[in-house]
Enzyme design. Structure first.
Site, short mmCIF file in Angstrom:
data_model
loop_
_atom_site.label_atom_id
_atom_site.label_comp_id
_atom_site.label_asym_id
_atom_site.label_seq_id
_atom_site.Cartn_x
_atom_site.Cartn_y
_atom_site.Cartn_z
N SER A 199 17.38 -4.84 5.85
CA SER A 199 17.78 -3.44 6.07
C SER A 199 19.26 -3.42 6.40
CB SER A 199 16.97 -2.88 7.26
OG SER A 199 17.48 -1.62 7.66
N ARG A 250 -3.00 -3.68 4.87
CA ARG A 250 -4.20 -3.52 5.71
C ARG A 250 -5.14 -2.46 5.17
NH1 ARG A 250 -0.95 -2.25 10.98
NH2 ARG A 250 0.11 -1.15 9.29
N ASP A 260 -3.73 -8.37 8.27
CA ASP A 260 -2.62 -7.94 9.13
C ASP A 260 -1.64 -9.10 9.24
OD1 ASP A 260 -0.98 -7.33 11.37
OD2 ASP A 260 -2.54 -6.03 12.20
N VAL A 261 -0.40 -8.90 8.83
CA VAL A 261 0.55 -10.03 8.83
C VAL A 261 0.83 -10.56 10.23
CG1 VAL A 261 1.74 -9.44 6.66
CG2 VAL A 261 2.60 -8.51 8.82
N TYR A 319 14.38 -2.55 16.64
CA TYR A 319 14.24 -2.59 15.17
C TYR A 319 15.43 -3.34 14.58
CZ TYR A 319 13.83 -1.26 10.28
OH TYR A 319 13.74 -1.30 8.91
N THR A 323 0.81 -1.23 0.00
CA THR A 323 0.00 0.00 0.00
C THR A 323 0.84 1.27 0.00
OG1 THR A 323 -0.13 -0.11 2.41
CG2 THR A 323 -1.98 -1.06 1.19
P1 NDP Z 1 6.08 2.14 4.47
O1 NDP Z 1 5.57 2.53 5.83
O2 NDP Z 1 5.92 3.13 3.37
O3 NDP Z 1 5.43 0.76 4.03
C1 NDP Z 1 5.24 -0.28 4.93
C2 NDP Z 1 4.24 -1.27 4.34
O4 NDP Z 1 4.09 -2.36 5.24
C3 NDP Z 1 2.86 -0.65 4.12
O5 NDP Z 1 2.37 -1.07 2.88
C4 NDP Z 1 2.05 -1.22 5.26
O6 NDP Z 1 0.72 -1.43 4.79
C5 NDP Z 1 2.71 -2.59 5.49
N1 NDP Z 1 2.51 -3.07 6.83
C6 NDP Z 1 2.98 -2.55 7.98
N2 NDP Z 1 2.52 -3.24 9.03
C7 NDP Z 1 1.72 -4.22 8.53
C8 NDP Z 1 0.93 -5.24 9.11
N3 NDP Z 1 0.89 -5.42 10.44
N4 NDP Z 1 0.23 -6.06 8.30
C9 NDP Z 1 0.27 -5.90 6.96
N5 NDP Z 1 0.99 -4.95 6.35
C10 NDP Z 1 1.70 -4.12 7.13
O7 NDP Z 1 7.62 1.82 4.71
P2 NDP Z 1 8.74 1.18 3.74
O8 NDP Z 1 8.25 1.04 2.36
O9 NDP Z 1 9.97 1.94 3.98
O10 NDP Z 1 8.91 -0.25 4.43
C11 NDP Z 1 8.94 -1.46 3.71
C12 NDP Z 1 10.02 -2.36 4.27
O11 NDP Z 1 11.29 -1.76 4.04
C13 NDP Z 1 9.93 -2.60 5.78
O12 NDP Z 1 10.19 -3.96 6.05
C14 NDP Z 1 11.07 -1.73 6.34
O13 NDP Z 1 11.56 -2.21 7.56
C15 NDP Z 1 12.08 -1.84 5.22
N6 NDP Z 1 13.11 -0.80 5.15
C16 NDP Z 1 12.78 0.52 5.02
C17 NDP Z 1 13.76 1.48 4.97
C18 NDP Z 1 13.45 2.95 4.85
O14 NDP Z 1 14.32 3.79 5.14
N7 NDP Z 1 12.26 3.35 4.40
C19 NDP Z 1 15.19 1.11 5.04
C20 NDP Z 1 15.42 -0.30 5.13
C21 NDP Z 1 14.42 -1.22 5.18
P3 NDP Z 1 -0.62 -1.14 5.64
O15 NDP Z 1 -0.31 -0.03 6.59
O16 NDP Z 1 -1.64 -0.82 4.61
O17 NDP Z 1 -0.87 -2.45 6.29
#
Ligand code: NDP
Length: 253
Positions: free
Chosen positions: A138, A32, A58-59, A151, A9
């Site tokens: 990460s 979600r 929700d995962v 984290y 998303t």
């Molecule tokens: P965003 O917050 O933009 O995206 C996170 C995504 O994860 C959303 O689509 C959210 O969807 C989903 N998500 C979160 N919690 C849940 C849940 N409980 N159930 C289902 N879906 C969930 O952040 P990023 O794109 O940055 O994050 C993506 C990945 O990249 C993560 O694993 C993060 O740790 C990793 N990462 C990010 C970095 C950064 O600097 N941005 C650096 C290194 C790694 P929704 O809320 O709709 O459920």
């Protein structure tokens, strides 16, 4: 190919969906926020003439993962690539002031969530003796920084799971890889980490970090190698970032 992306998303997951769609692959989009899933799904299906389906769950909740994924038709269950991307940082406190709700949220999402989807989808790959699981780790899975405690621990766990999954699954022709990015903008990551505080979340203004599509292109590159090539990990940082803590914040270049 059928590609299932968790957390599509926003941020890296959404950019990854766009990249695979552009390359003509069918998508299972999960997250979600149902409204966002529906919009992305219909936009990509229309723009790239691909098939898409959405699953809202929700995962952290194994039975929700099970009923959503097991509810797919047999055709959709032929998943070729699972991108375990859903994840987050929550809070930025030293260990002695940490919030237990933040800790549970990170461990339940980043570690248990990834295990939940893998536990359901990997048997489908084992049965057809092919597949590719790409975990979004990460730099925090490779180094630890102040206030990053839980984290970083959760992402070190992802690193260990990537390795363990590969050992268990390679004999079924299943590749397991991970990408390990540093700061990535065009995501909601910082806003989520700082609990919606938009001012504190302005952490990318004085340097030029990675963008979500940079990571998406790397994930696609990993997924599109020939069978004999499995990229185990790509550690990637923006040019102005030398490590988690060493960043040239003298302005965007
Ligand atoms: P965003 O917050 O933009 O995206 C996170 C995504 O994860 C959303 O689509 C959210 O969807 C989903 N998500 C979160 N919690 C849940 C849940 N409980 N159930 C289902 N879906 C969930 O952040 P990023 O794109 O940055 O994050 C993506 C990945 O990249 C993560 O694993 C993060 O740790 C990793 N990462 C990010 C970095 C950064 O600097 N941005 C650096 C290194 C790694 P929704 O809320 O709709 O459920």
């Amino acid at each position: 190919m059928i590609v299932c992306i968790t957390g599509s998303t926003s941020g890296i997951g959404k950019a990854t969906a766009q990249e695979f769609a552009k390359q003509g692959h069918d998508l299972i989009l999960t997250g979600r926020r149902k409204d966002r899933l529906s919009i992305l799904s219909s936009d990509l299906a229309k723009k790239y003439s691909i098939k898409t389906t959405t699953l809202c769950f929700d995962v952290r909740d194994y039975s929700a993962c099970e009923s959503a994924l097991n509810g797919l038709t047999d055709d959709w269950k032929k998943v070729d690539i699972l991108v375990n991307n859903a994840g987050l940082a929550s809070g930025y406190d030293p260990i002695h002031e940490g919030d237990l709700a933040d800790w549970n949220r990170m461990i339940d999402t980043n570690v248990k969530g990834l295990l939940h989807t893998t536990r359901i989808v990997s048997p489908w790959m084992v049965a057809k003796k092919s597949g590719h699981i790409i975990n979004v780790c990460s730099t925090a899975g490779h180094e630890v920084y102040p206030n990053g405690n839980v984290y970083c621990a959760s992402k070190h766990a992802v690193d260990a799971l990537t390795k363990g999954m590969r050992i268990d699954l390679h004999k079924y022709n299943i590749k397991v890889s991970q990408v390990s990015p540093a700061h990535v903008e065009e995501t909601e990551f910082a806003e989520v980490r700082f609990h919606g505080d938009k001012e504190r979340a302005k952490i990318y203004e004085d340097f030029n970090p990675l963008k979500s599509r940079d990571v998406a292109e790397i994930i696609y590159f990993m997924a599109s190698r020939p069978f004999n090539v499995n990229i185990q990990d790509i550690l990637v940082l923006g040019t102005q970032q030398a490590s988690s803590l060493i960043i040239d914040r003298s302005g965007r270049k």
